[in-house]
Design a protein around this motif. Structure first.
Motif, PDB file in Angstrom:
ATOM      1  N   SER A 101      15.635   3.649  -6.241  1.00 45.24           N
ATOM      2  CA  SER A 101      16.643   4.252  -7.121  1.00 45.24           C
ATOM      3  C   SER A 101      17.892   4.668  -6.344  1.00 45.24           C
ATOM      4  O   SER A 101      18.949   4.884  -6.915  1.00 45.24           O
ATOM      5  N   PHE A 102      17.772   4.779  -5.006  1.00 40.06           N
ATOM      6  CA  PHE A 102      18.942   5.092  -4.189  1.00 40.06           C
ATOM      7  C   PHE A 102      19.899   3.908  -4.130  1.00 40.06           C
ATOM      8  O   PHE A 102      21.080   4.065  -3.814  1.00 40.06           O
ATOM      9  N   LEU A 103      19.372   2.719  -4.407  1.00 37.52           N
ATOM     10  CA  LEU A 103      20.181   1.511  -4.317  1.00 37.52           C
ATOM     11  C   LEU A 103      20.934   1.262  -5.612  1.00 37.52           C
ATOM     12  O   LEU A 103      20.578   1.786  -6.671  1.00 37.52           O
ATOM     13  N   ASN A 104      21.930   0.402  -5.506  1.00 35.25           N
ATOM     14  CA  ASN A 104      22.723   0.049  -6.666  1.00 35.25           C
ATOM     15  C   ASN A 104      22.088  -1.127  -7.406  1.00 35.25           C
ATOM     16  O   ASN A 104      22.709  -2.137  -7.634  1.00 35.25           O
ATOM     17  N   ILE A 105      20.830  -0.983  -7.773  1.00 37.13           N
ATOM     18  CA  ILE A 105      20.122  -2.088  -8.432  1.00 37.13           C
ATOM     19  C   ILE A 105      19.129  -1.493  -9.419  1.00 37.13           C
ATOM     20  O   ILE A 105      18.564  -0.429  -9.175  1.00 37.13           O
ATOM     21  N   LYS A 106      18.982  -2.163 -10.559  1.00 36.99           N
ATOM     22  CA  LYS A 106      18.057  -1.676 -11.580  1.00 36.99           C
ATOM     23  C   LYS A 106      16.988  -2.725 -11.856  1.00 36.99           C
ATOM     24  O   LYS A 106      17.299  -3.910 -11.976  1.00 36.99           O
ATOM     25  N   GLY A 107      15.738  -2.285 -11.969  1.00 36.98           N
ATOM     26  CA  GLY A 107      14.681  -3.193 -12.387  1.00 36.98           C
ATOM     27  C   GLY A 107      14.678  -3.286 -13.896  1.00 36.98           C
ATOM     28  O   GLY A 107      15.168  -2.385 -14.584  1.00 36.98           O
ATOM     29  N   LYS A 108      14.163  -4.415 -14.427  1.00 34.20           N
ATOM     30  CA  LYS A 108      14.071  -4.556 -15.886  1.00 34.20           C
ATOM     31  C   LYS A 108      12.635  -4.295 -16.316  1.00 34.20           C
ATOM     32  O   LYS A 108      11.695  -4.748 -15.658  1.00 34.20           O
ATOM     33  N   THR A 109      12.483  -3.575 -17.435  1.00 31.84           N
ATOM     34  CA  THR A 109      11.147  -3.256 -17.931  1.00 31.84           C
ATOM     35  C   THR A 109      10.315  -4.532 -18.101  1.00 31.84           C
ATOM     36  O   THR A 109      10.795  -5.531 -18.625  1.00 31.84           O
TER      37      THR A 109
ATOM     38  N   ASN B 280       0.812  -1.211   0.000  1.00 29.74           N
ATOM     39  CA  ASN B 280       0.000   0.000   0.000  1.00 29.74           C
ATOM     40  C   ASN B 280       0.857   1.277   0.000  1.00 29.74           C
ATOM     41  O   ASN B 280       0.560   2.225   0.711  1.00 29.74           O
ATOM     42  N   VAL B 281       1.912   1.225  -0.794  1.00 29.81           N
ATOM     43  CA  VAL B 281       2.753   2.408  -1.021  1.00 29.81           C
ATOM     44  C   VAL B 281       2.715   2.663  -2.518  1.00 29.81           C
ATOM     45  O   VAL B 281       2.727   1.718  -3.311  1.00 29.81           O
ATOM     46  N   ASP B 282       2.649   3.913  -2.914  1.00 31.76           N
ATOM     47  CA  ASP B 282       2.614   4.295  -4.318  1.00 31.76           C
ATOM     48  C   ASP B 282       3.778   3.669  -5.104  1.00 31.76           C
ATOM     49  O   ASP B 282       4.927   3.745  -4.672  1.00 31.76           O
ATOM     50  N   ALA B 283       3.478   3.071  -6.272  1.00 33.44           N
ATOM     51  CA  ALA B 283       4.508   2.379  -7.060  1.00 33.44           C
ATOM     52  C   ALA B 283       5.626   3.329  -7.478  1.00 33.44           C
ATOM     53  O   ALA B 283       6.810   2.954  -7.486  1.00 33.44           O
ATOM     54  N   SER B 284       5.278   4.565  -7.808  1.00 31.16           N
ATOM     55  CA  SER B 284       6.313   5.512  -8.246  1.00 31.16           C
ATOM     56  C   SER B 284       7.228   5.870  -7.066  1.00 31.16           C
ATOM     57  O   SER B 284       8.429   6.090  -7.239  1.00 31.16           O
ATOM     58  N   GLN B 285       6.631   5.894  -5.861  1.00 32.14           N
ATOM     59  CA  GLN B 285       7.426   6.149  -4.656  1.00 32.14           C
ATOM     60  C   GLN B 285       8.421   5.020  -4.429  1.00 32.14           C
ATOM     61  O   GLN B 285       9.582   5.252  -4.075  1.00 32.14           O
ATOM     62  N   ILE B 286       7.941   3.792  -4.629  1.00 27.44           N
ATOM     63  CA  ILE B 286       8.814   2.625  -4.443  1.00 27.44           C
ATOM     64  C   ILE B 286       9.981   2.672  -5.426  1.00 27.44           C
ATOM     65  O   ILE B 286      11.143   2.491  -5.048  1.00 27.44           O
ATOM     66  N   ALA B 287       9.655   2.966  -6.700  1.00 30.14           N
ATOM     67  CA  ALA B 287      10.706   3.043  -7.716  1.00 30.14           C
ATOM     68  C   ALA B 287      11.721   4.122  -7.329  1.00 30.14           C
ATOM     69  O   ALA B 287      12.935   3.932  -7.465  1.00 30.14           O
ATOM     70  N   LYS B 288      11.212   5.236  -6.816  1.00 33.12           N
ATOM     71  CA  LYS B 288      12.090   6.342  -6.411  1.00 33.12           C
ATOM     72  C   LYS B 288      12.973   5.925  -5.221  1.00 33.12           C
ATOM     73  O   LYS B 288      14.177   6.158  -5.213  1.00 33.12           O
TER      74      LYS B 288
END
Lengths: 215, 215
Positions: free
Chosen positions: A59-67, A48-56
């Motif tokens: 983004s501080f971490l050294n990890i990238k999600g794949k489309t 129950n946290v906004d998806a864009s907030q989670i992505a943001k």
């Protein structure tokens, strides 16, 4: 750690630091269930946290999600664990080995989150000289001397409220870098000392008030 | 309680509810030292909260400060205690009588803040049937049945993270009104259930991060 990473770490806002452990708890569950990937949308629905907030936040971490695939669950767990400092050992002492203090000394959960309690301190002759889960309890008067041996960086403050400031002062004098304050008292400390307040009793006021509202 | 008071109580913001217990802790100390009056400026200096904020927070209470004198300390303690619900008894059960759960059952501090823990529940046959400080620990399967007797309103959730949601669901089914969640998991619950999250481990992430910054 690269220089860029350090800069990112510097500006990490507290709300992000509060949310990242939620993500970690959830993705660790997925990892235990051998789920391989997770998207921010999935995490969003679950927590129950906004998806864009989670992505943001991530983004501080050294990890990238794949489309269209998302994050690799196992890597995300490892990265979050490291990033949050849970994989490093941080030495701590407990000041005030009463019910709450002794409880924290027994809590294996803390060890899993990188906190290594090495000693307890108290003024009560009934507990001085005893130990909790093999962690010795000393006279508070020995704190400065014992610190030369332990060199702990964190003091967990679980003394009665009227002794909070005095106990914090002793801890700071002995070289403690951070105080995890479980008392409801507002500790004063020099600017280079980290203070984190976990006043569990204050949470009770919120629970009581919100319960009254929902009656 | 007057109608006006109820309306004020309804809109009480969470930051105010977090600050009021700080004021209480401080004025209780003054009361114990037989100090008779205190001004918001004094409280402000001691707790490092803006004096106008303190006056605003205290305006929710049924107490008035006198110009150039301030608040009557003893009345302020009593009023804060009552207002925050610390003088009423709130029945609670602990779900998950492991190290943290058992610790909370032993913590006399909670009783002083109006929390009356009546029973613990667990899945571990080693602790079921035992007791902590005279508080019995039952099989979690008996929760619904035992609740008919106890009618506790608050469930303290100290289970391993992977059981958080299931344990919360059982508690809610048994008539629990509020969940004090010590797990790092985000519990889902109907809108009429109060959820308070006290993820002590999340605070560690903040401490570690801030310590790194001050190095």
């Amino acid at each position: 750690m690269s220089e860029t990473k350090n800069i990112q770490r510097d500006i990490l806002p507290e709300p992000t630091l509060r949310r990242l452990p939620w993500y970690l708890a959830y993705v660790r569950l997925l990892d235990n269930l051998h789920v391989e990937t997770v998207s921010s949308t999935q995490i969003s629905k679950e927590l129950n946290v906004d998806a864009s907030q989670i992505a943001k936040d991530l983004s501080f971490l050294n990890i990238k999600g794949k489309t269209r695939i998302g994050y690799d669950v196992h890597s995300l767990v490892k990265e979050l664990d490291n990033f949050l400092g849970f994989k490093k050992k941080h030495s701590a002492i407990v000041i005030g080995a009463g019910s709450l203090g002794a409880a924290l000394m027994q809590d294996v959960g803390l060890t899993q989150y990188g906190l290594n309690i090495v000693a307890g301190f108290d003024v009560d002759s009934k507990v001085i000289g005893s130990s909790v889960c093999n962690i010795p309890i000393y006279d508070i008067e020995e704190l400065a001397e014992r610190q030369k041996q332990y060199n702990a960086s964190i003091a967990i403050l679980t003394v009665p409220v009227e002794h909070s400031q005095a106990a914090a002062d002793i801890a700071i004098k002995s070289g403690i870098k951070a105080i995890w304050n479980f008392t409801p008292f507002r500790i004063k400390a020099p600017a280079n000392i980290v203070i984190a307040n976990t006043s569990i009793y204050a949470h009770l006021a919120i629970i009581y008030n919100r319960m009254d509202l929902k009656k």
